[in-house]
Design a protein around this motif. Sequence first.
Motif, PDB file in Angstrom:
ATOM      1  N   PRO A   1       3.882   5.718  -8.646  1.00 19.92           N
ATOM      2  CA  PRO A   1       4.336   6.766  -7.719  1.00 19.92           C
ATOM      3  C   PRO A   1       5.671   6.375  -7.088  1.00 19.92           C
ATOM      4  CG  PRO A   1       2.545   5.489  -6.743  1.00 19.92           C
ATOM      5  CD  PRO A   1       2.671   5.031  -8.166  1.00 19.92           C
ATOM      6  N   PRO A   2       6.486   7.350  -6.700  1.00 20.42           N
ATOM      7  CA  PRO A   2       7.837   7.067  -6.213  1.00 20.42           C
ATOM      8  C   PRO A   2       7.893   6.134  -5.011  1.00 20.42           C
ATOM      9  CG  PRO A   2       7.611   9.388  -6.718  1.00 20.42           C
ATOM     10  CD  PRO A   2       6.242   8.800  -6.842  1.00 20.42           C
ATOM     11  N   GLU A   3       6.823   6.099  -4.188  1.00 17.29           N
ATOM     12  CA  GLU A   3       6.863   5.216  -3.012  1.00 17.29           C
ATOM     13  C   GLU A   3       6.594   3.753  -3.367  1.00 17.29           C
ATOM     14  OE1 GLU A   3       2.537   6.652  -3.246  1.00 17.29           O
ATOM     15  OE2 GLU A   3       4.534   7.496  -3.592  1.00 17.29           O
ATOM     16  N   CYS A   4       6.223   3.487  -4.621  1.00 22.33           N
ATOM     17  CA  CYS A   4       5.892   2.120  -5.049  1.00 22.33           C
ATOM     18  C   CYS A   4       7.173   1.305  -5.244  1.00 22.33           C
ATOM     19  CB  CYS A   4       5.104   2.176  -6.358  1.00 22.33           C
ATOM     20  SG  CYS A   4       4.719   0.590  -7.084  1.00 22.33           S
ATOM     21  N   GLY A   5       7.212   0.103  -4.694  1.00 19.56           N
ATOM     22  CA  GLY A   5       8.361  -0.787  -4.891  1.00 19.56           C
ATOM     23  C   GLY A   5       8.449  -1.235  -6.340  1.00 19.56           C
ATOM     24  N   LEU A   6       9.671  -1.550  -6.787  1.00 14.04           N
ATOM     25  CA  LEU A   6       9.857  -1.922  -8.186  1.00 14.04           C
ATOM     26  C   LEU A   6       9.096  -3.205  -8.539  1.00 14.04           C
ATOM     27  CD1 LEU A   6      13.640  -1.086  -8.738  1.00 14.04           C
ATOM     28  CD2 LEU A   6      11.651   0.268  -9.394  1.00 14.04           C
ATOM     29  N   LYS A   7       9.146  -4.207  -7.672  1.00 10.12           N
ATOM     30  CA  LYS A   7       8.399  -5.444  -7.956  1.00 10.12           C
ATOM     31  C   LYS A   7       6.897  -5.205  -7.845  1.00 10.12           C
ATOM     32  CE  LYS A   7       7.863 -10.347  -7.023  1.00 10.12           C
ATOM     33  NZ  LYS A   7       6.394 -10.303  -7.025  1.00 10.12           N
ATOM     34  N   GLU A   8       6.501  -4.394  -6.895  1.00 12.31           N
ATOM     35  CA  GLU A   8       5.081  -4.071  -6.719  1.00 12.31           C
ATOM     36  C   GLU A   8       4.529  -3.421  -7.992  1.00 12.31           C
ATOM     37  OE1 GLU A   8       2.394  -1.442  -3.531  1.00 12.31           O
ATOM     38  OE2 GLU A   8       4.581  -1.257  -3.584  1.00 12.31           O
ATOM     39  N   GLY A   9       5.292  -2.495  -8.555  1.00 14.41           N
ATOM     40  CA  GLY A   9       4.869  -1.854  -9.795  1.00 14.41           C
ATOM     41  C   GLY A   9       4.839  -2.841 -10.950  1.00 14.41           C
ATOM     42  N   ASN A  10       5.846  -3.699 -11.023  1.00 17.60           N
ATOM     43  CA  ASN A  10       5.907  -4.707 -12.076  1.00 17.60           C
ATOM     44  C   ASN A  10       4.697  -5.641 -12.007  1.00 17.60           C
ATOM     45  OD1 ASN A  10       7.945  -5.986 -14.160  1.00 17.60           O
ATOM     46  ND2 ASN A  10       7.197  -7.709 -12.950  1.00 17.60           N
ATOM     47  N   ASP A  11       4.313  -6.022 -10.785  1.00 16.33           N
ATOM     48  CA  ASP A  11       3.165  -6.914 -10.605  1.00 16.33           C
ATOM     49  C   ASP A  11       1.869  -6.250 -11.064  1.00 16.33           C
ATOM     50  OD1 ASP A  11       4.872  -8.827  -9.644  1.00 16.33           O
ATOM     51  OD2 ASP A  11       4.334  -8.556  -7.523  1.00 16.33           O
ATOM     52  N   TRP A  12       1.724  -4.939 -10.809  1.00 17.39           N
ATOM     53  CA  TRP A  12       0.534  -4.219 -11.282  1.00 17.39           C
ATOM     54  C   TRP A  12       0.502  -4.195 -12.814  1.00 17.39           C
ATOM     55  CZ3 TRP A  12      -4.171  -2.663 -10.746  1.00 17.39           C
ATOM     56  CH2 TRP A  12      -4.698  -1.671 -11.571  1.00 17.39           C
ATOM     57  N   ASP A  13       1.672  -3.937 -13.415  1.00 19.18           N
ATOM     58  CA  ASP A  13       1.728  -3.910 -14.880  1.00 19.18           C
ATOM     59  C   ASP A  13       1.360  -5.273 -15.467  1.00 19.18           C
ATOM     60  OD1 ASP A  13       2.557  -1.226 -14.892  1.00 19.18           O
ATOM     61  OD2 ASP A  13       4.647  -1.807 -14.630  1.00 19.18           O
ATOM     62  N   LEU A  14       1.816  -6.339 -14.827  1.00 22.89           N
ATOM     63  CA  LEU A  14       1.467  -7.682 -15.304  1.00 22.89           C
ATOM     64  C   LEU A  14      -0.034  -7.942 -15.184  1.00 22.89           C
ATOM     65  CD1 LEU A  14       4.369  -9.921 -13.934  1.00 22.89           C
ATOM     66  CD2 LEU A  14       3.811  -9.462 -16.331  1.00 22.89           C
ATOM     67  N   GLN A  15      -0.619  -7.505 -14.058  1.00 23.76           N
ATOM     68  CA  GLN A  15      -2.063  -7.669 -13.890  1.00 23.76           C
ATOM     69  C   GLN A  15      -2.821  -6.939 -15.000  1.00 23.76           C
ATOM     70  OE1 GLN A  15      -4.505  -9.251 -11.346  1.00 23.76           O
ATOM     71  NE2 GLN A  15      -5.244  -8.863 -13.414  1.00 23.76           N
ATOM     72  N   THR A  16      -2.360  -5.732 -15.301  1.00 24.18           N
ATOM     73  CA  THR A  16      -3.009  -4.955 -16.352  1.00 24.18           C
ATOM     74  C   THR A  16      -2.888  -5.650 -17.708  1.00 24.18           C
ATOM     75  OG1 THR A  16      -2.475  -2.927 -15.129  1.00 24.18           O
ATOM     76  CG2 THR A  16      -3.146  -2.670 -17.415  1.00 24.18           C
ATOM     77  N   MET A  17      -1.699  -6.215 -17.993  1.00 20.82           N
ATOM     78  CA  MET A  17      -1.508  -6.936 -19.261  1.00 20.82           C
ATOM     79  C   MET A  17      -2.478  -8.113 -19.384  1.00 20.82           C
ATOM     80  SD  MET A  17       0.973  -5.374 -20.882  1.00 20.82           S
ATOM     81  CE  MET A  17       1.760  -3.915 -20.215  1.00 20.82           C
ATOM     82  N   ARG A  18      -2.679  -8.820 -18.282  1.00 20.64           N
ATOM     83  CA  ARG A  18      -3.623  -9.950 -18.309  1.00 20.64           C
ATOM     84  C   ARG A  18      -5.039  -9.456 -18.614  1.00 20.64           C
ATOM     85  NH1 ARG A  18      -0.432 -11.532 -13.773  1.00 20.64           N
ATOM     86  NH2 ARG A  18      -2.027 -10.853 -12.286  1.00 20.64           N
ATOM     87  N   TRP A  19      -5.431  -8.349 -17.992  1.00 22.01           N
ATOM     88  CA  TRP A  19      -6.755  -7.781 -18.251  1.00 22.01           C
ATOM     89  C   TRP A  19      -6.890  -7.371 -19.722  1.00 22.01           C
ATOM     90  CZ3 TRP A  19      -6.663  -4.050 -13.465  1.00 22.01           C
ATOM     91  CH2 TRP A  19      -7.047  -4.766 -12.312  1.00 22.01           C
ATOM     92  N   LEU A  20      -5.882  -6.677 -20.238  1.00 19.87           N
ATOM     93  CA  LEU A  20      -5.929  -6.220 -21.626  1.00 19.87           C
ATOM     94  C   LEU A  20      -6.104  -7.396 -22.579  1.00 19.87           C
ATOM     95  CD1 LEU A  20      -2.961  -3.660 -21.463  1.00 19.87           C
ATOM     96  CD2 LEU A  20      -5.389  -3.063 -21.594  1.00 19.87           C
ATOM     97  N   ASP A  21      -5.389  -8.460 -22.316  1.00  9.89           N
ATOM     98  CA  ASP A  21      -5.480  -9.649 -23.155  1.00  9.89           C
ATOM     99  C   ASP A  21      -6.875 -10.269 -23.084  1.00  9.89           C
ATOM    100  OD1 ASP A  21      -4.158 -11.600 -24.889  1.00  9.89           O
ATOM    101  OD2 ASP A  21      -4.304 -12.990 -23.208  1.00  9.89           O
TER     102      ASP A  21
END
Length: 365
Positions: free
Chosen positions: A12-32
């Motif tokens: 969402p637009p209110e999400c900080g760029l690093k905050e979003g990046n950190d969520w994506d990284l968490q998701t990648m770890r889960w997927l793996d």
Amino acid sequence: MEIGYFTMPSHPPECGLKEGNDWDLQTMRWLDELGYQEAWIGEHHTAPWEPNPTPDLLIAQALLQTKNIRIGPGGFLLPYHHPAELANRVAMLDHLSEGRLNFGVAASGLPSDWAMFNVDGMSGQNREMTREALEIILKLWTEPAPFTHKGKYWTVTKPDTMFDFLKPHIKPVQAPHPPIGVAGLSKNSDTLKLAGERGFIPMSLNLNPAYVGSHWDSVEIGAAKTGRKPNRSDWRLVREVFVADTDEEAWKLSTGDMMGRMMSEYFLPLLGHFGFKDYLKHAPEVPDSDVTVEYCAKRNWIVGSPSTVAEKIEKIYEEVGGFGVLLVFGFDYKHKPEAWHHSLALLKNEVMPRLKHLGSARKAA
């Protein structure tokens, strides 16, 4: 059938760029950890709901935090990169991945991105640039002799050895190059014809199965040009997926949460501006006003309990004639991380075992 992940990434637009990046990284770890086959990460420059202009930065971090999953851009927007620079950068990333990199490419479809980079997308210049850039990149990776490519948009030289030791030397670790994926949206997609023509991985974005069915026709048309025989097991379908313990809970967590919000605030209005809502309809006579979040959830999304989701995937599989990899469309659930993780886990552990017969039945046929 295998499962993977496709993320714009969406935040969402209110999400900080690093905050979003950190969520994506968490998701990648889960997927793996869960055993997903692959993840694809998009590139956009002017969309606050798709805020990642540098998929390779996220990929480089994710490779360090995962062990088995294949990761790649989905895809690099080729009109906005110098082909020689991108060829070297992707080759370096392939080495860092130790051969786990996929190389997704795309032509770019956002008019605001076209404007930023002064690309005339309305005339199809973006598609021309994509073909030319990819031709140059592949030539740099596979042509051993020096050459100069004088194209319409770029002139690129692969020089001979200079001063005894200066020479082009960076090539991918996967020979002759990482697997290349291309994503298609429109009916009779030219991009997917290119996939068939060159033997690339075809990816169909999240549309109504009636439209997606025409995508394989495009792959076959392209393949016929070069005498290839395309394999449906290479075909990726992107879908909005939410699995919960019950149908009611899945509906609430999807339509009533971030999936519904992103669709209502961004994706549906965007497709409306482009005149693309037809791509979501189950029948042409459906008025645009009827194409709501709830309509998409009922007609196009894969939402429900494990048994419901298994039935929906099998129905889509039969409707389109078979495919190889289901790519879960990524959403930002960092406010309810346990729900998103549970959905990913249920899909892998409860749904996929119910679908084992699909691939084997098609091979037997």
